[in-house]
Design a protein around this motif. Structure first.
Motif, PDB file in Angstrom:
ATOM      1  N   SER A  40       7.289  13.948  -2.972  1.00 30.51           N
ATOM      2  CA  SER A  40       7.843  14.539  -4.207  1.00 30.51           C
ATOM      3  C   SER A  40       9.310  14.940  -4.146  1.00 30.51           C
ATOM      4  N   CYS A  41      10.085  14.222  -3.335  1.00 31.28           N
ATOM      5  CA  CYS A  41      11.549  14.387  -3.397  1.00 31.28           C
ATOM      6  C   CYS A  41      12.086  13.574  -4.574  1.00 31.28           C
ATOM      7  N   THR A  42      13.290  13.920  -5.023  1.00 30.23           N
ATOM      8  CA  THR A  42      14.035  13.063  -5.946  1.00 30.23           C
ATOM      9  C   THR A  42      14.911  12.185  -5.059  1.00 30.23           C
ATOM     10  N   VAL A  43      14.631  10.874  -5.073  1.00 28.19           N
ATOM     11  CA  VAL A  43      15.190  10.013  -4.021  1.00 28.19           C
ATOM     12  C   VAL A  43      16.256   9.060  -4.547  1.00 28.19           C
ATOM     13  N   THR A  44      17.351   8.988  -3.835  1.00 33.55           N
ATOM     14  CA  THR A  44      18.384   7.979  -4.094  1.00 33.55           C
ATOM     15  C   THR A  44      18.518   7.104  -2.859  1.00 33.55           C
ATOM     16  N   ILE A  45      18.526   5.791  -3.054  1.00 29.84           N
ATOM     17  CA  ILE A  45      18.822   4.889  -1.934  1.00 29.84           C
ATOM     18  C   ILE A  45      20.254   4.407  -2.105  1.00 29.84           C
TER      19      ILE A  45
ATOM     20  N   LEU B 177       0.839  -1.209   0.000  1.00 35.89           N
ATOM     21  CA  LEU B 177       0.000   0.000   0.000  1.00 35.89           C
ATOM     22  C   LEU B 177       0.871   1.255   0.000  1.00 35.89           C
ATOM     23  N   LEU B 178       1.903   1.241   0.854  1.00 38.38           N
ATOM     24  CA  LEU B 178       2.797   2.406   0.913  1.00 38.38           C
ATOM     25  C   LEU B 178       3.511   2.590  -0.436  1.00 38.38           C
ATOM     26  N   GLY B 179       3.965   1.464  -1.003  1.00 41.28           N
ATOM     27  CA  GLY B 179       4.710   1.518  -2.276  1.00 41.28           C
ATOM     28  C   GLY B 179       3.870   2.008  -3.440  1.00 41.28           C
ATOM     29  N   THR B 180       2.545   1.856  -3.322  1.00 40.77           N
ATOM     30  CA  THR B 180       1.670   2.333  -4.401  1.00 40.77           C
ATOM     31  C   THR B 180       0.969   3.632  -4.010  1.00 40.77           C
ATOM     32  N   GLY B 181       1.463   4.268  -2.963  1.00 37.30           N
ATOM     33  CA  GLY B 181       0.954   5.592  -2.571  1.00 37.30           C
ATOM     34  C   GLY B 181      -0.442   5.557  -1.969  1.00 37.30           C
TER      35      GLY B 181
ATOM     36  N   THR C 260       9.669   4.384  12.516  1.00 35.88           N
ATOM     37  CA  THR C 260      10.907   5.175  12.453  1.00 35.88           C
ATOM     38  C   THR C 260      10.922   6.093  11.230  1.00 35.88           C
ATOM     39  N   PRO C 261      10.655   5.582  10.025  1.00 34.58           N
ATOM     40  CA  PRO C 261      10.603   6.496   8.873  1.00 34.58           C
ATOM     41  C   PRO C 261       9.505   7.551   9.001  1.00 34.58           C
ATOM     42  N   LEU C 262       8.374   7.172   9.608  1.00 35.76           N
ATOM     43  CA  LEU C 262       7.300   8.157   9.800  1.00 35.76           C
ATOM     44  C   LEU C 262       7.789   9.299  10.696  1.00 35.76           C
ATOM     45  N   GLY C 263       8.491   8.939  11.761  1.00 37.48           N
ATOM     46  CA  GLY C 263       9.042   9.964  12.664  1.00 37.48           C
ATOM     47  C   GLY C 263      10.032  10.863  11.942  1.00 37.48           C
ATOM     48  N   CYS C 264      10.867  10.273  11.082  1.00 39.36           N
ATOM     49  CA  CYS C 264      11.843  11.068  10.308  1.00 39.36           C
ATOM     50  C   CYS C 264      11.109  12.039   9.385  1.00 39.36           C
ATOM     51  N   LEU C 265      10.070  11.537   8.724  1.00 41.17           N
ATOM     52  CA  LEU C 265       9.304  12.386   7.799  1.00 41.17           C
ATOM     53  C   LEU C 265       8.678  13.571   8.548  1.00 41.17           C
ATOM     54  N   MET C 266       8.122  13.276   9.711  1.00 37.85           N
ATOM     55  CA  MET C 266       7.495  14.359  10.494  1.00 37.85           C
ATOM     56  C   MET C 266       8.530  15.417  10.865  1.00 37.85           C
ATOM     57  N   MET C 267       9.739  14.979  11.230  1.00 34.47           N
ATOM     58  CA  MET C 267      10.785  15.951  11.589  1.00 34.47           C
ATOM     59  C   MET C 267      11.180  16.781  10.369  1.00 34.47           C
ATOM     60  N   LEU C 268      11.269  16.131   9.221  1.00 36.26           N
ATOM     61  CA  LEU C 268      11.654  16.860   7.999  1.00 36.26           C
ATOM     62  C   LEU C 268      10.590  17.882   7.611  1.00 36.26           C
ATOM     63  N   ARG C 269       9.322  17.475   7.696  1.00 35.68           N
ATOM     64  CA  ARG C 269       8.242  18.418   7.348  1.00 35.68           C
ATOM     65  C   ARG C 269       8.224  19.604   8.315  1.00 35.68           C
TER      66      ARG C 269
ATOM     67  N   ARG D 240      19.273   0.297   3.011  1.00 39.69           N
ATOM     68  CA  ARG D 240      18.120  -0.194   2.233  1.00 39.69           C
ATOM     69  C   ARG D 240      17.365  -1.278   2.977  1.00 39.69           C
ATOM     70  N   SER D 241      17.304  -1.160   4.316  1.00 42.00           N
ATOM     71  CA  SER D 241      16.581  -2.188   5.078  1.00 42.00           C
ATOM     72  C   SER D 241      15.079  -2.030   4.878  1.00 42.00           C
ATOM     73  N   ASN D 242      14.355  -3.139   5.149  1.00 45.05           N
ATOM     74  CA  ASN D 242      12.895  -3.107   5.003  1.00 45.05           C
ATOM     75  C   ASN D 242      12.242  -2.266   6.084  1.00 45.05           C
ATOM     76  N   ILE D 243      12.932  -2.102   7.232  1.00 48.33           N
ATOM     77  CA  ILE D 243      12.262  -1.394   8.330  1.00 48.33           C
ATOM     78  C   ILE D 243      12.563   0.101   8.349  1.00 48.33           C
ATOM     79  N   VAL D 244      13.675   0.515   7.746  1.00 52.03           N
ATOM     80  CA  VAL D 244      13.977   1.954   7.728  1.00 52.03           C
ATOM     81  C   VAL D 244      14.214   2.470   6.301  1.00 52.03           C
ATOM     82  N   GLY D 245      15.279   2.017   5.664  1.00 54.59           N
ATOM     83  CA  GLY D 245      15.710   2.624   4.399  1.00 54.59           C
ATOM     84  C   GLY D 245      14.641   2.634   3.312  1.00 54.59           C
ATOM     85  N   LYS D 246      14.089   1.446   3.009  1.00 55.78           N
ATOM     86  CA  LYS D 246      13.117   1.388   1.895  1.00 55.78           C
ATOM     87  C   LYS D 246      11.838   2.170   2.182  1.00 55.78           C
TER      88      LYS D 246
END
Ligand code: NAD
Length: 297
Positions: free
Chosen positions: A183-188, A130-134, A142-151, A167-173
């Protein structure tokens, strides 16, 4: 100029207050109390600390907190039976199995057994898809917390160059998916990336999730970039004690970055606050109630 310190502790405290206020409303107006069950198998000291602090935070937010501490020898079948019971328990809206589980248990099988609607860690393959298809998903904490801090720090992230290291399944990806959604241009980048410093130097946003103490130095950072340090590494001090450091050489990078998260006191507190937020989100979705603003991606 020294970088601005992004105070994860303060942001997490504000998020937890919002969660608590919403829990009070759910109880008073809808007679529904969000409930979180945390399952721990075996005796990993770090996991025990995490589980204890998750339980404490859950109760402080006014939610029901249930802890299941299972013996290290617990069979996979018994663990799956417990998850089945929790899936069917109407007072439980979130289920978290603390990883790692002992070797004789297949972690993927366990994660797949959790009802996706109660998957507050966002690790179930349905939520990953679901996340991968928006689409509306349960988003990993953890990624949600990072996103909130960035916003909070940058406002709109649209058009920014973001580099996620790891590129772990729990954080990186999932982090990369969230940045793409914004809408960032993203590099892993990862362990096989060629010229990692050169790749990272392109970034307006750097998220380091590697597990290598102080790997990212000032030479890797574009002046003014925002740096989120997910790493938690325990290193020895000269006096024989230990201390926590991130994946980023904080002192060095703070000289050139625009903003930076400390370790401890950055991503860690946001992760727990997002677990509480996810439990409220799951509860609202289960009961068909309006979701509060700002608790998910
Ligand atoms: P992981 O071991 O699953 O993944 C690490 C990733 O880093 C891998 O994808 C690997 O390709 C990459 N990597 C390894 N060496 C590298 C190198 N030399 N150069 C570039 N990339 C390299 O780890 P994880 O579970 O994603 O966790 C990463 C770090 O974040 C750990 O320190 C962990 O403790 C921490 N963490 C913190 C929180 C929190 O709440 N703050 C939550 C989860 C993880």
């Amino acid at each position: 100029m020294a970088a601005k310190v992004i105070d994860g502790k303060a942001l997490a405290a504000r998020l937890r207050e919002r969660v608590k206020a919403h829990v009070t409303r759910l109880v008073e107006e809808h007679a529904v109390q969000p409930g979180l069950a945390v399952v721990l198998v075996g005796e990993n000291p770090a996991s025990e600390v995490y589980v204890r602090s998750k339980g404490k935070a859950t109760k402080e937010a006014g939610m029901k907190s249930v802890e299941h501490k299972l013996d290290a020898a617990t069979s996979e079948a018994d663990l799956l039976a417990l998850i089945d019971r929790l899936n069917r328990d109407a007072t439980i809206h979130g289920i978290l199995v603390q990883l790692p589980v002992p070797d004789h248990i297949d972690a993927d099988k366990v994660l797949a057994a959790i009802d996706p609607a109660k998957d507050v860690d966002g690790f179930h393959i349905s939520n990953v898809g679901l996340l991968g298809t928006g689409q509306k998903a349960m988003v990993p904490c953890t990624p949600l917390g990072c996103l909130m801090m960035l916003r909070e720090e940058l406002g709109s992230l649209s058009g920014m160059e973001a580099v996620v290291i790891g590129r772990s399944n729990i954080v990186g990806k999932p982090m990369a998916q969230l940045l793409l959604k914004d809408s960032c241009t993203v590099t892993i980048a990862h362990s096989r990336t060629r010229d990692l410093p050169g790749v990272v130097r392109r970034a307006d946003i750097v998220v380091a999730a590697v597990g290598r103490p102080t790997m990212v130095t000032a030479q890797w950072i574009k002046p003014g970039a925002t740096v989120i340090d997910v790493g938690i590494n325990r290193i020895e001090k000269e006096d024989g004690g230990t201390r926590l450091v991130g994946d980023v050489d904080y002192e060095d990078v703070a000289k050139i970055a625009g903003a930076i998260t400390p370790v401890p006191g950055g991503v860690g507190p946001m992760t727990i606050a997002c677990l509480l937020a996810n439990t409220v989100t799951a509860c609202c979705r289960t009961h068909g109630l309006a979701e509060p603003e700002g608790l998910t991606a």
